[in-house]
Write an enzyme that holds these catalytic residues in place. Structure first.
Site, short mmCIF file in Angstrom:
data_model
loop_
_atom_site.label_atom_id
_atom_site.label_comp_id
_atom_site.label_asym_id
_atom_site.label_seq_id
_atom_site.Cartn_x
_atom_site.Cartn_y
_atom_site.Cartn_z
N HIS A 8 15.81 102.03 -9.73
CA HIS A 8 16.01 102.04 -8.32
C HIS A 8 15.38 101.94 -6.57
CE1 HIS A 8 18.19 106.12 -5.49
NE2 HIS A 8 16.69 106.00 -4.52
N GLU A 9 14.13 101.94 -6.99
CA GLU A 9 13.37 102.20 -5.94
C GLU A 9 13.37 100.42 -5.49
OE1 GLU A 9 11.32 104.23 -4.69
OE2 GLU A 9 11.91 105.53 -5.54
N HIS B 6 16.36 100.50 -3.34
CA HIS B 6 15.36 100.17 -1.72
C HIS B 6 15.17 98.56 -1.36
CE1 HIS B 6 16.83 103.91 -1.60
NE2 HIS B 6 15.71 104.64 -2.11
N GLU C 213 20.39 105.98 -0.36
CA GLU C 213 20.11 106.34 -2.10
C GLU C 213 21.00 105.95 -3.04
OE1 GLU C 213 17.29 107.19 -3.38
OE2 GLU C 213 16.65 107.55 -1.37
#
Length: 392
Positions: free
Chosen positions: A276-277, A280, A354
């Site tokens: 997920h990070e 970004h 997100e």
């Protein structure tokens, strides 16, 4: 527009912002008694869910009290001449523009911090303690306050001094030089926050050799994400809440895992959180936030340059003699509605980003471990599972 009109506009802004914020909090609070969402019934039992509801209610009531105290204090300062009293005090010490500004904001920051200590103490050692989150000792609590004061003195005071020097040196064009200064600070913070500032309060150690490190490096290699800096931070010395974050870019990019995250999640779930990070970064969210921060900073400074020399803005906060420092306070209060609007826009984009990062993790790693990790993190932090509105 006269100072009296501006004074009442400031009062209106402060009260309106408080009421809007409390309305949103109230709407959320009306759903605290909702039943467990079906999607989370596999990780929450009835007793655990009731505990999360009590936690949210407690924080809501505490926020109502602390925010109300802050509002009353600010209004009292405006109505009963608090800014004038501080202004008179510093003028009895020095007539130097930079010296007056540093002392003015120093007294305000110190007083605000001291008055906020009881609220912070109660939140840490009563609310967070009661619900099993707090791991901070009283000594560490006050050490953190002292370090915060020192950083504010060195960094905040230094930046303010340069800011005022630009104003004295370049006149109306000071905002351009100030923009360059703040751009450098924003860039520095993005690049070196974890390397230089985090170690002042937390211990960071490289993730040790083992299956977790191999799994993270394997995923990073798979998606073409060059990563040789994976650190573990001792978040457990302050709280049981878990987290992970990505910082920097280029050669300075690094992944930081809270030790609580490693303890709470399975290996596959940790990799999903990191995916997920990485999402970004791959979706250019980091660069976008950096550019938007720079543009908003430049816009704010430009608008400030147009109004900082308007005497009525200084007089509106109750001081008898217009000055740079009083004008800056008045401007910040008057500009706050615009800050709220830009903040809401950024919250909207943040929510969109997100979802994009979740989608990236799902496509490049796996959906199920991401789902279970988010469920566990929500459970362990007693998050609000049924929000009525977006938090602002």
């Amino acid at each position: 527009m006269g100072e009296t009109t501006l004074f009442y506009i400031i009062i209106f802004i402060l009260v309106a912002q408080y009421l809007v914020h409390q309305l949103l909090e109230y709407l959320n609070a009306q759903r605290f008694s909702s039943s467990v969402p079906p999607e989370l019934q596999d990780v929450f039992n009835k007793e655990e869910y009731q505990k999360s509801q009590r936690y949210k209610r407690t924080r809501y009531r505490f926020g109502l009290l602390s925010d109300g105290f802050s509002l009353v204090l600010t209004l009292a300062f405006l109505v009963f001449g608090g800014f004038q009293w501080i202004d008179s005090l510093i003028r009895s010490i020095t007539e130097n523009t930079m010296g007056m500004a540093l002392l003015f904001f120093g007294f305000i920051a110190l007083g605000s911090s001291i008055l906020g200590i009881p609220f912070s103490y109660y939140q840490t050692f009563h609310i967070e303690e009661e619900y099993g989150f707090n791991k901070t000792t009283k000594r560490l609590f006050f050490e953190d306050i002292g370090k915060g004061w020192l950083l504010s003195l060195l960094m905040g005071g230094g930046l303010l001094a340069l800011f005022i020097w630009f104003y004295q040196w370049t006149g109306p064009n000071f905002w351009i030089y100030a923009w360059i200064l703040f751009a450098a600070v924003i860039l520095f913070m993005n690049l070196f926050y974890s390397r230089f500032l985090v170690p002042l309060c937390n211990k960071q150690t490289p993730l040790g050799e083992g299956s977790l490190k191999r799994a993270i490096e394997g995923y990073a290699k798979k998606v073409g994400f060059e990563l040789n800096k994976i650190f573990v931070i001792d978040g457990s010395k302050r709280s049981t809440k878990a987290n992970a974050y990505f910082s920097g870019f280029g050669r300075e990019k690094r992944i930081t895992l809270f030790d609580t995250l490693i303890n709470d999640l399975e290996e596959e779930e940790i990799v999903a959180v990191l995916a997920h990070e990485v999402g970004h970064y791959k979706r250019k969210h980091i660069i976008f936030y950096l550019l938007v921060s720079l543009l908003l900073t430049g816009l704010t400074l430009y608008i400030l340059s147009l109004f900082i020399n308007t005497p009525e803005i200084s007089l509106a906060i109750g001081v008898s003699e217009p000055s740079f420092h009083a004008g800056l306070v008045g401007f910040v209060l008057l500009y706050s509605p615009i800050s709220e609007i830009t903040g809401l826009a950024m919250n909207f984009l943040s929510r969109k980003f997100e979802f994009q990062a979740d989608d990236y993790a799902k496509k490049t790693f796996a959906a199920q471990p991401l789902i279970t990790s988010l469920k566990k993190l929500s459970k362990n932090s007693l998050s609000n599972l049924t929000p009525k509105t977006e938090e602002v």
